[in-house]
Write an enzyme that holds these catalytic residues in place. Structure first.
Site, PDB file in Angstrom:
ATOM      1  N   VAL A 199      45.677  56.122  37.394  1.00 41.08           N
ATOM      2  CA  VAL A 199      45.163  55.558  36.001  1.00 41.08           C
ATOM      3  C   VAL A 199      43.880  54.855  35.803  1.00 41.08           C
ATOM      4  O   VAL A 199      43.247  54.492  36.968  1.00 41.08           O
ATOM      5  CB  VAL A 199      46.088  54.406  35.556  1.00 41.08           C
ATOM      6  CG1 VAL A 199      46.198  53.460  36.883  1.00 41.08           C
ATOM      7  CG2 VAL A 199      45.943  53.581  34.462  1.00 41.08           C
ATOM      8  N   CYS A 200      43.066  55.111  34.793  1.00 43.07           N
ATOM      9  CA  CYS A 200      41.817  54.315  34.509  1.00 43.07           C
ATOM     10  C   CYS A 200      41.934  53.596  33.187  1.00 43.07           C
ATOM     11  O   CYS A 200      43.181  53.269  32.773  1.00 43.07           O
ATOM     12  CB  CYS A 200      40.673  55.420  34.590  1.00 43.07           C
ATOM     13  SG  CYS A 200      40.410  56.466  33.197  1.00 43.07           S
ATOM     14  N   ARG A 201      40.863  53.202  32.538  1.00 44.68           N
ATOM     15  CA  ARG A 201      40.871  52.746  31.297  1.00 44.68           C
ATOM     16  C   ARG A 201      41.707  53.493  30.334  1.00 44.68           C
ATOM     17  O   ARG A 201      42.483  53.156  29.500  1.00 44.68           O
ATOM     18  CB  ARG A 201      39.628  52.231  30.660  1.00 44.68           C
ATOM     19  CG  ARG A 201      39.708  51.272  29.346  1.00 44.68           C
ATOM     20  CD  ARG A 201      38.189  50.765  29.051  1.00 44.68           C
ATOM     21  NE  ARG A 201      37.429  51.932  29.050  1.00 44.68           N
ATOM     22  CZ  ARG A 201      36.189  51.781  28.983  1.00 44.68           C
ATOM     23  NH1 ARG A 201      35.506  50.693  28.987  1.00 44.68           N
ATOM     24  NH2 ARG A 201      35.056  52.788  29.135  1.00 44.68           N
TER      25      ARG A 201
END
Length: 111
Positions: free
Chosen positions: A61-63
């Protein structure tokens, strides 16, 4: 975002026992992250591959899903077959009503 080359999962589909690998920068992590997630900034992944499970579901996950998609591709090219990108990243995680914790005592938020 990445088509069929990078497997993905929605926030609602993330298994409770998945290893959630957050590849955002320290300030993003501190502001808000999924409870139980493991923080490993994207640029540190190549040097810390031994910390990423090969025998359990890993959701990266990232933004918004861009950086995490790149990490999923990198891991797949290096032998991981158990990794998926969180479609829409932490923005979609929050929009789906999933819990978010902060590290600095302020209300958790996605930045």
């Amino acid at each position: 975002m990445f088509g069929s080359q990078v497997p993905s999962v929605t926030a609602a589909e993330v298994p409770a026992d998945a290893y959630l690998l957050d590849v955002r920068e320290v300030d993003e992590w501190t502001a808000g992250h999924a409870p139980g997630a493991h923080h490993l900034p994207m640029m540190e992944v190549p040097a810390r591959l031994d910390e990423i499970p090969t025998d359990a579901d890993v959701v990266v996950v990232c933004r918004s899903g861009g950086r995490s998609g790149q990490v999923v591709g990198y891991l797949m090219n290096n032998g991981w077959d158990n990794v998926r990108n969180l479609d829409g990243g932490m923005r979609q995680w929050a929009a789906a009503g999933r819990a978010i914790d902060s590290e600095d005592g302020t209300p958790a938020r996605v930045i």
